[in-house]
Scaffold this motif. Structure first.
Motif, PDB file in Angstrom:
ATOM      1  N   GLU A   1      94.170  50.790  48.432  1.00  0.00           N
ATOM      2  CA  GLU A   1      94.350  52.215  48.744  1.00  0.00           C
ATOM      3  C   GLU A   1      95.144  52.370  50.047  1.00  0.00           C
ATOM      4  OE1 GLU A   1      93.335  55.129  47.281  1.00  0.00           O
ATOM      5  OE2 GLU A   1      92.649  54.072  45.496  1.00  0.00           O
ATOM      6  N   ALA A   2      94.818  51.532  51.046  1.00  0.00           N
ATOM      7  CA  ALA A   2      95.519  51.616  52.325  1.00  0.00           C
ATOM      8  C   ALA A   2      96.992  51.260  52.153  1.00  0.00           C
ATOM      9  CB  ALA A   2      94.851  50.692  53.339  1.00  0.00           C
ATOM     10  N   ALA A   3      97.279  50.220  51.346  1.00  0.00           N
ATOM     11  CA  ALA A   3      98.675  49.810  51.116  1.00  0.00           C
ATOM     12  C   ALA A   3      99.457  50.917  50.421  1.00  0.00           C
ATOM     13  CB  ALA A   3      98.696  48.525  50.302  1.00  0.00           C
ATOM     14  N   LYS A   4      98.809  51.623  49.498  1.00  0.00           N
ATOM     15  CA  LYS A   4      99.468  52.701  48.758  1.00  0.00           C
ATOM     16  C   LYS A   4      99.853  53.837  49.706  1.00  0.00           C
ATOM     17  CE  LYS A   4      97.562  53.551  44.841  1.00  0.00           C
ATOM     18  NZ  LYS A   4      96.606  54.101  43.836  1.00  0.00           N
ATOM     19  N   VAL A   5      98.925  54.176  50.648  1.00  0.00           N
ATOM     20  CA  VAL A   5      99.205  55.257  51.598  1.00  0.00           C
ATOM     21  C   VAL A   5     100.362  54.877  52.526  1.00  0.00           C
ATOM     22  CG1 VAL A   5      98.250  56.556  53.544  1.00  0.00           C
ATOM     23  CG2 VAL A   5      96.866  56.192  51.496  1.00  0.00           C
ATOM     24  N   LEU A   6     100.382  53.599  52.949  1.00  0.00           N
ATOM     25  CA  LEU A   6     101.438  53.144  53.857  1.00  0.00           C
ATOM     26  C   LEU A   6     102.716  52.735  53.123  1.00  0.00           C
ATOM     27  CD1 LEU A   6      99.240  51.019  56.294  1.00  0.00           C
ATOM     28  CD2 LEU A   6     100.192  53.289  56.709  1.00  0.00           C
ATOM     29  N   LYS A   7     102.716  52.946  51.783  1.00  0.00           N
ATOM     30  CA  LYS A   7     103.886  52.644  50.941  1.00  0.00           C
ATOM     31  C   LYS A   7     104.286  51.168  51.020  1.00  0.00           C
ATOM     32  CE  LYS A   7     105.632  57.381  51.428  1.00  0.00           C
ATOM     33  NZ  LYS A   7     106.743  58.247  51.873  1.00  0.00           N
ATOM     34  N   LEU A   8     103.250  50.320  50.908  1.00  0.00           N
ATOM     35  CA  LEU A   8     103.457  48.874  50.880  1.00  0.00           C
ATOM     36  C   LEU A   8     103.179  48.362  49.480  1.00  0.00           C
ATOM     37  CD1 LEU A   8     101.604  47.857  54.182  1.00  0.00           C
ATOM     38  CD2 LEU A   8     104.056  48.233  53.900  1.00  0.00           C
ATOM     39  N   GLU A   9     103.828  47.289  49.106  1.00  0.00           N
ATOM     40  CA  GLU A   9     103.576  46.662  47.807  1.00  0.00           C
ATOM     41  C   GLU A   9     102.333  45.793  47.933  1.00  0.00           C
ATOM     42  OE1 GLU A   9     105.677  43.678  44.558  1.00  0.00           O
ATOM     43  OE2 GLU A   9     106.816  44.374  46.290  1.00  0.00           O
ATOM     44  N   TYR A  10     101.244  46.218  47.257  1.00  0.00           N
ATOM     45  CA  TYR A  10      99.979  45.512  47.401  1.00  0.00           C
ATOM     46  C   TYR A  10     100.012  44.155  46.713  1.00  0.00           C
ATOM     47  CZ  TYR A  10      95.161  44.083  46.606  1.00  0.00           C
ATOM     48  OH  TYR A  10      94.009  43.341  46.544  1.00  0.00           O
ATOM     49  N   LYS A  11      99.492  43.150  47.397  1.00  0.00           N
ATOM     50  CA  LYS A  11      99.310  41.823  46.839  1.00  0.00           C
ATOM     51  C   LYS A  11      98.118  41.205  47.565  1.00  0.00           C
ATOM     52  CE  LYS A  11     101.614  37.438  45.877  1.00  0.00           C
ATOM     53  NZ  LYS A  11     102.835  36.622  46.087  1.00  0.00           N
ATOM     54  N   GLU A  12      97.193  40.651  46.811  1.00  0.00           N
ATOM     55  CA  GLU A  12      95.967  40.112  47.394  1.00  0.00           C
ATOM     56  C   GLU A  12      96.307  39.048  48.438  1.00  0.00           C
ATOM     57  OE1 GLU A  12      91.674  38.168  46.075  1.00  0.00           O
ATOM     58  OE2 GLU A  12      93.103  38.832  44.549  1.00  0.00           O
ATOM     59  N   GLY A  13      95.742  39.224  49.662  1.00  0.00           N
ATOM     60  CA  GLY A  13      95.965  38.271  50.743  1.00  0.00           C
ATOM     61  C   GLY A  13      97.190  38.572  51.573  1.00  0.00           C
ATOM     62  N   LYS A  14      98.019  39.538  51.137  1.00  0.00           N
ATOM     63  CA  LYS A  14      99.252  39.826  51.860  1.00  0.00           C
ATOM     64  C   LYS A  14      99.018  40.847  52.972  1.00  0.00           C
ATOM     65  CE  LYS A  14     104.139  40.950  51.109  1.00  0.00           C
ATOM     66  NZ  LYS A  14     105.156  41.406  50.149  1.00  0.00           N
ATOM     67  N   GLN A  15      98.201  41.876  52.707  1.00  0.00           N
ATOM     68  CA  GLN A  15      97.899  42.891  53.716  1.00  0.00           C
ATOM     69  C   GLN A  15      96.567  42.549  54.403  1.00  0.00           C
ATOM     70  OE1 GLN A  15      98.767  43.956  50.514  1.00  0.00           O
ATOM     71  NE2 GLN A  15     100.878  44.483  51.051  1.00  0.00           N
ATOM     72  N   THR A  16      96.541  42.623  55.735  1.00  0.00           N
ATOM     73  CA  THR A  16      95.345  42.320  56.530  1.00  0.00           C
ATOM     74  C   THR A  16      94.951  43.558  57.315  1.00  0.00           C
ATOM     75  OG1 THR A  16      96.020  40.014  56.753  1.00  0.00           O
ATOM     76  CG2 THR A  16      94.357  40.829  58.302  1.00  0.00           C
ATOM     77  N   LEU A  17      93.658  43.915  57.228  1.00  0.00           N
ATOM     78  CA  LEU A  17      93.120  45.056  57.954  1.00  0.00           C
ATOM     79  C   LEU A  17      92.382  44.559  59.193  1.00  0.00           C
ATOM     80  CD1 LEU A  17      93.860  46.396  55.278  1.00  0.00           C
ATOM     81  CD2 LEU A  17      91.709  47.673  55.391  1.00  0.00           C
ATOM     82  N   MET A  18      92.612  45.232  60.329  1.00  0.00           N
ATOM     83  CA  MET A  18      92.015  44.798  61.596  1.00  0.00           C
ATOM     84  C   MET A  18      91.445  45.978  62.368  1.00  0.00           C
ATOM     85  SD  MET A  18      95.186  42.345  62.663  1.00  0.00           S
ATOM     86  CE  MET A  18      96.335  43.461  61.854  1.00  0.00           C
ATOM     87  N   LEU A  19      90.340  45.716  63.095  1.00  0.00           N
ATOM     88  CA  LEU A  19      89.768  46.665  64.052  1.00  0.00           C
ATOM     89  C   LEU A  19      89.984  46.075  65.439  1.00  0.00           C
ATOM     90  CD1 LEU A  19      86.353  47.587  62.360  1.00  0.00           C
ATOM     91  CD2 LEU A  19      88.476  48.899  62.333  1.00  0.00           C
ATOM     92  N   ILE A  20      90.670  46.801  66.304  1.00  0.00           N
ATOM     93  CA  ILE A  20      91.027  46.266  67.616  1.00  0.00           C
ATOM     94  C   ILE A  20      90.724  47.312  68.686  1.00  0.00           C
ATOM     95  CG2 ILE A  20      92.916  45.426  69.079  1.00  0.00           C
ATOM     96  CD1 ILE A  20      94.299  44.400  66.631  1.00  0.00           C
ATOM     97  N   ASP A  21      90.088  46.868  69.771  1.00  0.00           N
ATOM     98  CA  ASP A  21      89.939  47.688  70.969  1.00  0.00           C
ATOM     99  C   ASP A  21      89.994  46.761  72.176  1.00  0.00           C
ATOM    100  OD1 ASP A  21      87.462  46.456  71.124  1.00  0.00           O
ATOM    101  OD2 ASP A  21      86.400  48.142  70.235  1.00  0.00           O
ATOM    102  N   THR A  22      89.718  47.294  73.341  1.00  0.00           N
ATOM    103  CA  THR A  22      89.822  46.478  74.553  1.00  0.00           C
ATOM    104  C   THR A  22      88.701  45.454  74.671  1.00  0.00           C
ATOM    105  OG1 THR A  22      88.627  48.204  75.751  1.00  0.00           O
ATOM    106  CG2 THR A  22      91.033  48.251  75.861  1.00  0.00           C
ATOM    107  N   GLN A  23      87.650  45.578  73.825  1.00  0.00           N
ATOM    108  CA  GLN A  23      86.523  44.654  73.887  1.00  0.00           C
ATOM    109  C   GLN A  23      86.692  43.462  72.965  1.00  0.00           C
ATOM    110  OE1 GLN A  23      83.963  44.978  76.083  1.00  0.00           O
ATOM    111  NE2 GLN A  23      85.126  46.720  76.871  1.00  0.00           N
ATOM    112  N   LYS A  24      87.154  43.697  71.766  1.00  0.00           N
ATOM    113  CA  LYS A  24      87.296  42.593  70.818  1.00  0.00           C
ATOM    114  C   LYS A  24      88.240  43.000  69.696  1.00  0.00           C
ATOM    115  CE  LYS A  24      83.267  43.842  68.018  1.00  0.00           C
ATOM    116  NZ  LYS A  24      81.995  43.397  67.451  1.00  0.00           N
ATOM    117  N   ALA A  25      88.681  41.977  68.962  1.00  0.00           N
ATOM    118  CA  ALA A  25      89.516  42.173  67.771  1.00  0.00           C
ATOM    119  C   ALA A  25      88.803  41.552  66.583  1.00  0.00           C
ATOM    120  CB  ALA A  25      90.884  41.531  67.980  1.00  0.00           C
TER     121      ALA A  25
END
Length: 899
Positions: free
Chosen positions: A402-426
């Protein structure tokens, strides 16, 4: 002005005048008088003060200044005997008397409350104290004054101790003559049974509790008469005005407290509406429609609705029920809403209750520097943010799609990585989802605790590393930007659980905002291990291992150059500890051999843990060291103490709550597995453990400690058969008659010795009731010690006599001083001595230079060598003498005539 008038009225009501009189007793007739004012009489309490009236008399009694407390005469400048007292000249309309119920105890070094009983007189004739000190006639003749009764009308009560308590008041009404209790916001009549004193609590009971602290008496001649206003009209007017102002302020405060400040978003407008939380959502909807000038008719709400709204995320939640109040909907002080309307006959779009807003940011070569810059300000200004509603229960890969579709990326398993990042940890969500899947949990935004409105960074991988893991440019730049640290660690071999030598170390460079688990991921290839759960980390070889792998290295206080110790083996989880288990059998020698050490969860139920331990003994190690070689079938779990096993854990509780107090376990703590004949459910509400010792008075033998399990209601009748059995087991040749049993309580804090038993004062069984509970009769509680003996046997050792030797005042050899207590004529049982041995002379501090130290060492070596040479020379001379003596004996033997 008004202030001066109030001060005058206040002085007339509460302030009295007195004379501080100091009179010389040297026969010169010198008297010094100092006028003073007082607003209360502070009465010190002692055994003589049994009532308030007697306390006042003692307060005004003259005090003689003699001996070491003499007064320096202002004229002769010599110290002379004198008399000091306070003389009352004028008593105020309202007399305040304070009882000094608090004092400093210098033995306890703490403030204590004096709970002495002091009778509170309801009427006191104060004429007896005017112009007098302690009841003696004053030379001015003031003792002939007419009676002047003062009636008690208010009492301040104190309940509690000197360390804390509660104050409240008893106040007597001038209209009906009844007493009322004023306790915070509660006012009620002071009730008492017929024939009882309603002020009984005020007197005190001599024990800890409630008593009077301050008393207020009023001159009877100035008390309000029937029909008179108790409060002056001027004062009453001021009070009424203040009450009116207070009520107005309170009403405004209550209105503000109940106010809900709402911002309603409609047609790109913000409508501000402030309403009481008692109104309904429908009332807010009508007001919003009117102020927003919506097309829907203001008199109907069928085509309009309100929803909670998060303006920063653009997220609207479910529809609000128009019939509910704002309080029922739990509206916060500041709430945002969105107003939606529809055409007549149109359908509302469906609302997915599981959908949450996720803000997506695409991490590219161009956007990564801006992303890292905005992290410092917790802001997404300047970034391209796309908000999407995603079902939080969707499988993680579906959410990525769903995230890849919104960002207009071609979805492929393992190709797109989702991350949570702040000043404390990634945190890499793909890696977290993989870990959940390995543990048998379906990964989703819900199971991964992804909050609504959070910013998720998405990077499309172009390069892949070892094992197909994507190389993430954002993470690499993040680690470089945020503080990096060097982590050094020892290597481990695959065939051992222990760490290698500290000299053979490796190191990795990581960001301090990495979690401990992410650090292990970086270390794993260096260690050559397959999984992060194949090894555990410690600060050093003997420290506890790190258990919370979700903490960052900064939270764990890692330094810029940090050493950690690596061990092979499964890491302990949060709440687990490595516990050492020992075996104990009360029927055998009482030794406690070591069994094994295994990780144990401290929140595990004790009964389940005992089953697991038995399974481990039977299955995991059936024949080896620590296996079930003792034939354990049923067990009891206990603390391990120096002298043996301690308290028993309740089988119905969790391990950390199985004792009297909460127990926090640490790695290396020890527990005892006790072998028992049959299964039991040990619950402290029903079962208590009591340690039993038998003492033989004729031989001074103290037998080994035994244990019995009793209940809280166990009587002496129930315990006696157990004691007889223990006596037979200890010594079969001796029998103990029940009538001759002597019982006593043992020590709690230390081991009982023979000398302790010799000095005990035994309680004969013949003097006790068999129906009494063990705790009532002997005072033995759970985990206490009960000692018994045969009172008919002879006594081998008598208790030592306690002698107190008295000495007189005076000096004697070997003593500095001997002080006698007051009233004993200098005779005392306490003697303070100091040693007459001369003190050791102090040695000067010697500071050595390197040259001096080397010279001293060389000199000592020469002396040692000389001593050694002299000793060897002496041994050689002695050997020569022995050789010559042997030769002479041989010569004499040859010359002797043969028989």
């Amino acid at each position: 002005g008004g202030g001066d008038g109030f001060a005058k009225r206040n002085n007339a009501l509460y302030m009295g005048t007195a004379v501080d009189r100091l009179m010389s007793l040297a026969g010169d007739g010198f008297v010094r008088n100092i006028d003073s004012k007082f607003d209360q009489l502070q009465l010190a309490l002692d055994e003589e003060v049994t009532s308030v009236e007697k306390g006042i008399a003692k307060f005004l009694a003259p005090e003689r200044l003699t001996e070491g407390n003499q007064w320096r005469h202002p004229v002769t400048k010599q110290k002379v005997d004198a008399e000091k007292r306070m003389v009352l000249k004028e008593i105020p309309t309202v007399l305040t008397v304070a009882l000094s119920r608090f004092k400093m105890d210098y033995q306890l070094m703490a403030r204590v409350k004096i709970n002495q009983k002091v009778t509170v007189d309801e009427t006191i004739d104060m004429s007896q104290f005017l112009g007098k000190g302690g009841g003696e006639e004053d030379e001015e003749g003031a003792g002939k004054a007419a009676p002047r009764p003062y009636d008690l009308f208010a009492i301040m009560m104190h309940s509690g101790t000197a360390r804390g308590g509660h104050y409240y008041s008893y106040i007597k009404s001038f209209k009906d003559g009844k007493w009322y209790v004023f306790n915070d916001a509660v006012v009620r009549p002071l009730e008492a049974k017929e024939g009882e004193d309603p002020l009984e609590l005020a007197h005190g009971n001599g024990k800890a509790g409630t008593s009077a602290y301050m008393l207020m008496y009023m001159d009877r001649a100035k008390c309000p008469k029937d029909g008179e206003d108790v409060i002056p009209k001027g004062v009453l007017k001021v009070v009424e005005e203040e009450d009116k102002e207070w009520e107005s302020e309170r009403a405004e405060y209550e209105r503000q407290r109940r106010l809900v400040c709402m911002t309603v978003y409609f047609n790109n407008k913000e409508i501000r509406i402030d309403m009481d939380k008692g109104v309904t959502v429908g009332d807010v909807l009508l007001k919003a429609l009117g102020e927003g000038k919506a097309k829907a008719a203001a008199e109907t709400t069928a085509n309009a609705r309100l929803r909670r709204y998060e303006p920063q995320m653009g997220w609207a939640q479910g529809e609000l029920d128009p019939s509910k109040t704002l309080e029922d909907c739990k509206f916060a002080r500041n709430t945002s809403l969105i107003l939606e309307t529809r055409e007549e006959g149109a359908e509302w779009p469906k609302i997915d209750p599981n959908a949450i807003p996720i803000r997506l940011v695409l991490a590219t070569e161009e956007s990564i520097p801006k992303i890292l810059e905005t992290l410092q300000f917790s802001d997404t200004k300047g970034l391209d943010v796309a908000t999407v509603m995603i079902d939080k229960t969707l499988p993680f890969e579906k959410a990525v799609e769903e995230a890849a579709k919104v960002l207009k990326l071609e979805y492929k398993e393992g190709k797109q990585t989702l991350m949570l990042i702040d000043t404390q940890k990634a945190e890499i969500l793909n890696a977290a989802a993989k870990g959940l899947k390995e543990r048998g949990t379906e990964p989703s935004l819900y199971t991964m605790n992804v909050s609504p409105g959070v910013v998720v960074y998405v990077e499309e991988a172009t390069e892949f590393g070892e094992g197909g893991a994507p190389k993430l440019r954002l993470i690499e730049e993040y680690d470089k930007t945020v503080g990096q640290i060097n982590v050094e660690f020892n290597l481990v071999s695959a065939d051992t659980k222990k760490g290698g030598d500290d000299d053979d170390n490796a190191h990795v460079i990581v960001s301090k905002n990495k979690t401990l688990k992410q650090l292990k991921e970086v270390m794993r290839p260096v260690l050559g291990l397959e999984h992060v759960d194949d090894f555990r980390l410690k600060r050093n070889r003997n420290a506890e291992q790190f258990k919370d792998e979700a903490k960052t290295l900064e939270q764990l206080n890692f330094m810029s150059n940090q050493y950690i110790y690596v061990e092979r083996g499964r890491p302990l989880r949060k709440g687990e500890s490595n516990i050492r288990f020992y075996y104990y059998d009360a029927e055998e020698d009482g030794k406690m051999p070591f069994l094994f050490q295994i990780p144990v969860l401290e929140t595990r139920k004790v009964s389940d843990l005992m089953k697991e331990l038995l399974r481990y003994l039977n299955d995991a190690k059936p024949n080896g060291k620590g296996g079930n070689r003792y034939g354990l079938e049923h067990m009891r779990l206990r603390e391990k103490k120096k002298g043996g096993p301690g308290a028993i854990f309740q089988s119905t509780c969790k391990l950390n709550r199985g004792l009297k107090t909460f127990r926090k376990f640490r790695d290396g703590d020890s527990l005892v597995i006790q072998k028992i004949a049959k299964p039991e459910v040990f619950d402290k509400a029903k079962n208590h453990i009591v340690f039993v010792l038998q003492f033989e008075r004729d031989t001074d033998v103290l037998h080994k400690r035994k244990e019995i399990i009793v209940s809280r209601m166990t009587t002496l009748k129930d315990v006696i058969p157990m004691l007889i059995d223990i006596a037979k087991e200890n010594n079969e040749s001796k029998t103990v008659d029940v009538a001759n049993l002597g019982l006593q309580k043992g020590k709690l804090t230390s081991a009982t010795t023979v000398s302790d038993c010799v000095e005990l004062k035994w309680k004969a069984m013949s003097e006790l009731k068999e129906t009494d509970r063990l705790q009532t009769a002997i005072g033995v509680r759970s985990e206490g010690t009960l000692i018994f003996c045969d009172l008919s046997s002879s006594v081998k050792s008598q208790p030592p006599e306690k002698k107190t030797t008295g000495t007189r005042r005076g000096k004697s050899p070997g003593s500095r001083f001997k002080r006698g207590s007051k009233g004993t004529g200098g005779f005392t049982g306490v003697e303070v001595r100091t040693s007459s041995r001369p003190s050791r002379p102090e040695r000067a501090l010697k500071i050595w230079t390197n040259e001096e130290k080397q010279a001293e060492i060389a000199k000592k070596a020469q002396l040692d060598a000389a001593k050694k040479a002299e000793a060897e020379k002496g041994k050689g001379a002695e050997a020569g003498q022995q050789k010559e003596a042997g030769a002479e004996k041989a010569k004499d033997a040859e010359q002797a005539p043969s028989s």
